[in-house]
Enzyme design. Structure first.
Site, PDB file in Angstrom:
ATOM      1  N   ASP A  92     -27.001 -38.233 -33.477  1.00 27.31           N
ATOM      2  CA  ASP A  92     -26.262 -37.712 -32.319  1.00 27.31           C
ATOM      3  C   ASP A  92     -25.754 -36.322 -32.709  1.00 27.31           C
ATOM      4  O   ASP A  92     -24.714 -36.200 -33.352  1.00 27.31           O
ATOM      5  CB  ASP A  92     -25.105 -38.675 -32.008  1.00 27.31           C
ATOM      6  N   GLU A 146     -21.470 -31.012 -33.075  1.00 24.26           N
ATOM      7  CA  GLU A 146     -21.402 -32.434 -33.447  1.00 24.26           C
ATOM      8  C   GLU A 146     -22.322 -32.733 -34.624  1.00 24.26           C
ATOM      9  O   GLU A 146     -23.512 -32.414 -34.585  1.00 24.26           O
ATOM     10  CB  GLU A 146     -21.822 -33.289 -32.240  1.00 24.26           C
TER      11      GLU A 146
HETATM   12  N1  GLY Z   1     -24.059 -37.967 -26.930  1.00 26.38           N
HETATM   13  C1  GLY Z   1     -22.930 -38.659 -26.511  1.00 26.38           C
HETATM   14  C2  GLY Z   1     -21.821 -38.400 -27.414  1.00 26.38           C
HETATM   15  O1  GLY Z   1     -21.834 -37.429 -28.146  1.00 26.38           O
HETATM   16  O2  GLY Z   1     -20.909 -39.168 -27.501  1.00 26.38           O
HETATM   17 MN    MN Z   2     -21.345 -38.278 -30.014  1.00 27.04          MN
HETATM   18 MN    MN Z   3     -23.525 -36.320 -28.733  1.00 20.38          MN
END
Ligand code: GLY
Ligand code: MN
Ligand code: MN
Length: 453
Positions: free
Chosen positions: A281, A419
């Site tokens: 992610d 992220e």
């Molecule tokens: N892609 C969803 C999140 O970052 O939580």
């Molecule tokens: Mn996430």
């Molecule tokens: Mn994400």
């Protein structure tokens, strides 16, 4: 060509047996039932792509629809495992694809017994008969729940007649908290899958950066990203990719992905490739033309500083709420520097004045599911401490609504999130997605390199 896998079947089968034993050790005596996910009809005779339920996949590795695991501890703690699966079917296999079948599933997945799924309800009373407890989660499928209670009703009659002093039916216990607790600490095989998912995801993000140029469609960036995922062996995403140009980045779960990105705009991509049922992610934000404007760079550096500080807060024993608090504090300081907030940063932080610009959490667990299972706090609301083997995201951001008159004009419409996926180690943490560039100079060197060369 054989599908690309990170884990051999033999290794997976051994891990799954160990997971079942560890889970039943926590649950104790009783029958565990775990159905896979339901198939979902799209229209007519066409289904949405099937993905096995994560709990069943974690406990067996079995990938097909219409399967149910039954497992319990026998004497001396040995675990007995029964898997109900679809039988071989010549016609259905011509139309829908190959099946392991009853024999193939037994041969491949290291279980004691397999039976056709059509025999599940007939065999359940016999499986339940010796048990005082049933570990089964209700609420996912009302027809399953109804039939389970019919089996309970039948058992009640038998048990009344037996005069053995058993309760009318087994105590029903939800195994989800124990399953979530077990899945929260990743074993070596799971970490390898997550590392591979992280690597593939990082390459996909870089592929999108390389093809970027002013005017490119969000969908074209998505195509470059996901072509790389697929070609590196990821059969599906962990969630729908968010590919947002300009102010679309201020929509947190933007999914239209159908607008062109104009010169001078940022691109925010939040996407994760799934490998062997584990997803990464990653979010990266970068200028479509390869140069941050001064305002974009100023906001970017605030978010990047907050993200690095939040990652440093991840270590065994530290509260799981620490990264969020650190990120909020750093972002508040940054908002003052950017001229969005005025006043004492400590008081602004205390009064949550950052909320209009940073409205989401900083972290969630990551694993088979993008928002993976596992508790963050106890029942009184006190944060748990991090433990080695947990994997979480750290993903602060700032989002300035294009119409927000409280925000300096040059910042309006900027949305930035960064992220990464972080593994808690014995003495700190390791960034699994480090290979995905996020420094300003690295992004500026990469973005559009394919067409600028
Ligand atoms: N892609 C969803 C999140 O970052 O939580
Ligand atoms: Mn996430
Ligand atoms: Mn994400």
């Amino acid at each position: 060509m054989k599908p690309v896998t990170t884990v051999s079947t033999a290794e997976l089968v051994a891990r799954c047996a160990a997971r079942r034993a560890a889970l039943l050790e926590v649950l104790g005596d009783g029958l565990l039932l775990v159905p896979t996910a339901a198939e979902s009809l799209r229209n007519g005779d066409v289904h949405h792509t099937f993905r096995p339920g994560s709990d069943l996949a974690w406990l067996t590795g079995f990938p097909e629809p219409e399967s149910i695991l039954a497992a319990w501890r026998e004497a001396k703690g040995r675990v007995r495992t029964v898997l109900f699966v679809r039988p071989k079917d010549k016609v259905r296999e011509i139309w829908d694809g190959r099946r392991y079948g009853v024999q193939g599933a037994k041969r491949t997945f290291g279980v004691d017994e397999t039976h056709p799924i059509g025999e599940f309800w007939k065999r359940l009373p016999g499986l339940l008969a010796p048990h005082r407890r049933l570990f089964c989660r209700l609420g996912a499928d009302s027809s399953f729940d109804r039939r389970l209670f019919e089996v309970f009703a039948g058992l009640a009659g038998q048990r009344a007649r037996s005069r053995a002093g058993l309760p009318a039916h087994p105590d029903l216990v939800d195994p989800s908290p124990a399953l979530a607790g077990a899945r929260l600490i990743k074993d070596a095989v799971e970490i390898r899958c997550l590392e591979r998912a992280a690597q593939v995801t990082a390459e996909g993000h870089v592929a999108a950066m390389l093809v970027a140029q002013p005017g490119i469609g969000e969908h074209q960036l998505q195509a470059a990203l996901e072509a790389t995922f697929r070609s590196l062996g990821s059969r599906r995403n962990g969630y729908d990719s968010i590919v947002a140009g300009g102010a679309n980045a201020c929509v947190l779960h933007y999914h239209e992905n159908d607008r062109p990105v104009r010169r001078g705009e940022l691109v925010l991509i939040d996407a994760g490739a799934e490998i062997d049922h584990y997803t990464a992610d990653i979010t990266r934000t970068w200028p479509v033309d390869g140069r941050f404007s001064d305002a974009q760079r100023a906001v970017y550096e605030v978010v990047l500083r907050a993200q690095k500080a939040a990652i440093r807060a991840v270590k065994p024993g530290a509260g799981t709420d620490r990264p969020h608090l650190v990120a909020q504090r750093e972002l508040t300081k940054g908002l003052v520097k950017l001229g969005v907030l005025r006043g004492d940063p400590a008081k602004l932080f205390h009064d949550k004045k950052f909320m209009p610009y940073y409205m989401h959490g900083t972290s969630h667990w990551l694993g088979m599911d993008v928002h993976d299972v596992g508790a963050y706090q106890d029942e009184s609301g006190k944060a748990h401490g991090f433990r080695a083997g947990q994997v979480l995201t750290v993903e602060p951001g700032l989002y300035f609504d294009p119409k927000d008159r409280h925000v300096p004009k040059e910042l309006r419409g900027i949305g930035i999130r960064i992220e990464d996926d972080i593994l808690v180690t014995a003495d700190g943490c390791r960034n699994l997605t480090e290979a995905c560039p996020k420094e300003v100079r690295d992004l500026e060197a990469l973005v559009g390199r394919d067409w600028r060369a």
